[in-house]
Motif scaffolding. Structure first.
Motif, PDB file in Angstrom:
ATOM      1  N   HIS A 119       0.830  -1.203   0.000  1.00 36.20           N
ATOM      2  CA  HIS A 119       0.000   0.000   0.000  1.00 36.20           C
ATOM      3  C   HIS A 119       0.866   1.255   0.000  1.00 36.20           C
ATOM      4  O   HIS A 119       1.815   1.346   0.756  1.00 36.20           O
ATOM      5  CB  HIS A 119      -0.880   0.067   1.258  1.00 36.20           C
ATOM      6  CG  HIS A 119      -1.955  -0.964   1.308  1.00 36.20           C
ATOM      7  ND1 HIS A 119      -3.002  -0.982   0.444  1.00 36.20           N
ATOM      8  CD2 HIS A 119      -2.132  -2.013   2.138  1.00 36.20           C
ATOM      9  CE1 HIS A 119      -3.801  -2.002   0.743  1.00 36.20           C
ATOM     10  NE2 HIS A 119      -3.283  -2.645   1.759  1.00 36.20           N
ATOM     11  N   SER A 164      -1.516   6.090   2.955  1.00 32.09           N
ATOM     12  CA  SER A 164      -2.893   6.568   2.862  1.00 32.09           C
ATOM     13  C   SER A 164      -3.589   6.166   4.156  1.00 32.09           C
ATOM     14  O   SER A 164      -3.011   5.456   4.981  1.00 32.09           O
ATOM     15  CB  SER A 164      -3.616   5.917   1.677  1.00 32.09           C
ATOM     16  OG  SER A 164      -3.725   4.516   1.895  1.00 32.09           O
ATOM     17  N   GLU A 185      -6.023   4.093   4.294  1.00 36.50           N
ATOM     18  CA  GLU A 185      -6.195   2.651   4.150  1.00 36.50           C
ATOM     19  C   GLU A 185      -4.938   1.914   4.628  1.00 36.50           C
ATOM     20  O   GLU A 185      -5.020   0.913   5.324  1.00 36.50           O
ATOM     21  CB  GLU A 185      -6.475   2.337   2.683  1.00 36.50           C
ATOM     22  CG  GLU A 185      -7.046   0.982   2.421  1.00 36.50           C
ATOM     23  CD  GLU A 185      -7.570   0.889   1.000  1.00 36.50           C
ATOM     24  OE1 GLU A 185      -6.736   0.784   0.067  1.00 36.50           O
ATOM     25  OE2 GLU A 185      -8.799   0.949   0.820  1.00 36.50           O
ATOM     26  N   ARG A 186      -3.782   2.434   4.257  1.00 36.49           N
ATOM     27  CA  ARG A 186      -2.517   1.847   4.713  1.00 36.49           C
ATOM     28  C   ARG A 186      -2.391   1.966   6.230  1.00 36.49           C
ATOM     29  O   ARG A 186      -1.953   1.039   6.913  1.00 36.49           O
ATOM     30  CB  ARG A 186      -1.349   2.548   4.021  1.00 36.49           C
ATOM     31  CG  ARG A 186      -0.007   2.415   4.729  1.00 36.49           C
ATOM     32  CD  ARG A 186       0.834   1.260   4.233  1.00 36.49           C
ATOM     33  NE  ARG A 186       2.031   1.118   5.028  1.00 36.49           N
ATOM     34  CZ  ARG A 186       3.148   1.805   4.851  1.00 36.49           C
ATOM     35  NH1 ARG A 186       3.238   2.687   3.885  1.00 36.49           N
ATOM     36  NH2 ARG A 186       4.179   1.599   5.630  1.00 36.49           N
ATOM     37  N   ILE A 246     -10.056  10.877   6.816  1.00 35.28           N
ATOM     38  CA  ILE A 246      -9.500  10.567   5.498  1.00 35.28           C
ATOM     39  C   ILE A 246      -9.235  11.851   4.723  1.00 35.28           C
ATOM     40  O   ILE A 246      -8.166  12.024   4.126  1.00 35.28           O
ATOM     41  CB  ILE A 246     -10.451   9.635   4.711  1.00 35.28           C
ATOM     42  CG1 ILE A 246     -10.498   8.254   5.372  1.00 35.28           C
ATOM     43  CG2 ILE A 246     -10.029   9.518   3.249  1.00 35.28           C
ATOM     44  CD1 ILE A 246     -11.630   7.354   4.876  1.00 35.28           C
ATOM     45  N   GLN A 269      -5.578  13.137   3.506  1.00 36.17           N
ATOM     46  CA  GLN A 269      -5.312  13.300   2.073  1.00 36.17           C
ATOM     47  C   GLN A 269      -4.774  14.693   1.765  1.00 36.17           C
ATOM     48  O   GLN A 269      -3.856  14.836   0.961  1.00 36.17           O
ATOM     49  CB  GLN A 269      -6.574  13.040   1.246  1.00 36.17           C
ATOM     50  CG  GLN A 269      -6.855  11.564   1.068  1.00 36.17           C
ATOM     51  CD  GLN A 269      -8.091  11.305   0.224  1.00 36.17           C
ATOM     52  OE1 GLN A 269      -9.092  12.012   0.315  1.00 36.17           O
ATOM     53  NE2 GLN A 269      -8.023  10.274  -0.595  1.00 36.17           N
ATOM     54  N   LEU A 314      -1.173  14.731   2.876  1.00 36.06           N
ATOM     55  CA  LEU A 314      -0.341  13.938   1.964  1.00 36.06           C
ATOM     56  C   LEU A 314      -0.084  14.687   0.661  1.00 36.06           C
ATOM     57  O   LEU A 314       1.023  14.670   0.136  1.00 36.06           O
ATOM     58  CB  LEU A 314      -1.008  12.590   1.668  1.00 36.06           C
ATOM     59  CG  LEU A 314      -0.912  11.555   2.792  1.00 36.06           C
ATOM     60  CD1 LEU A 314      -1.891  10.414   2.537  1.00 36.06           C
ATOM     61  CD2 LEU A 314       0.498  11.037   2.938  1.00 36.06           C
TER      62      LEU A 314
END
Length: 198
Positions: free
Chosen positions: A45, A48, A50-51, A118, A122, A125
């Motif tokens: 991954h 993120s 999710e990671r 999230i 984002q 990031l």
């Protein structure tokens, strides 16, 4: 070399804390910098939310004393999968031949639960990517490991702490920001080579 933006490290820590609100047994995240420095992991991954949730599965497995991987951490077994489901991650029907059930994805409920987290992560990031883009263009050749998605693009070496604990880390990851020992609170360091008397 640029340093890790404090905003991204803070957002990773905040996102981890948000996961802990729903899963209190999840241990604290000792070093967000270690995630920032690795463009990918054995888990496959990119960095993120999710990671981060994937890494939280490993954290809960460790807290429970569950062995959730084999083959040097590459193969994610059904015990990993069971905890991943608890955290809101879906999985393919069949395991991948070499990585098992590592390629998990956020399910609909988890996306709703963590929507604001999230979004914040984002944004951080994207800002980090924009800030480091010029560094990436100027980066020198790092060898075949970088071309094949190795974590951090290099060979891991032993970093030690004054209390006697050690970790394996890519030197470029450690150079970006300190990785702090959860036992004593001091940073890990790569020991100087011992000079051999001639």
């Amino acid at each position: 070399m640029s340093t890790t933006p404090p905003v991204l490290a803070a957002e990773l820590a905040a996102a981890w804390a948000d996961i802990q609100r729903y899963h209190p047994e999840l241990p604290d995240l000792a070093a967000p910098e270690s995630l920032i420095g690795e463009s990918s992991s054995a888990c496959g991954h990119a960095l993120s939310f999710e990671r981060l949730l994937h890494e939280a599965v490993h954290g809960i497995a460790a807290a429970r004393g569950v062995r959730d991987t084999s083959r040097a951490g590459r193969y994610h077994n059904r015990r990993f999968l069971a905890i991943a489901e608890e955290l809101g991650l879906d999985h393919p029907e069949e395991p991948h031949p070499s990585s098992g059930f590592s390629l998990v994805t956020l399910n609909t409920d988890a996306k709703k639960r963590y929507r604001s987290t999230i979004d914040r992560l984002q944004r951080a990031l994207k800002a980090h990517t924009a800030a480091t883009e010029s560094d990436n263009i100027a980066r020198t050749f790092r060898g075949p490991a970088a071309r094949h998605g190795s974590s951090g693009g290099g060979v891991r070496v032993k970093a030690v702490c004054d209390c006697g604990r050690n970790v394996r880390v890519v030197p470029s990851v450690l150079a970006q920001a300190p990785i702090v020992c959860g036992g004593c609170g001091k940073p890990f360091r790569i020991p100087e080579p011992v000079a051999v008397a001639s």
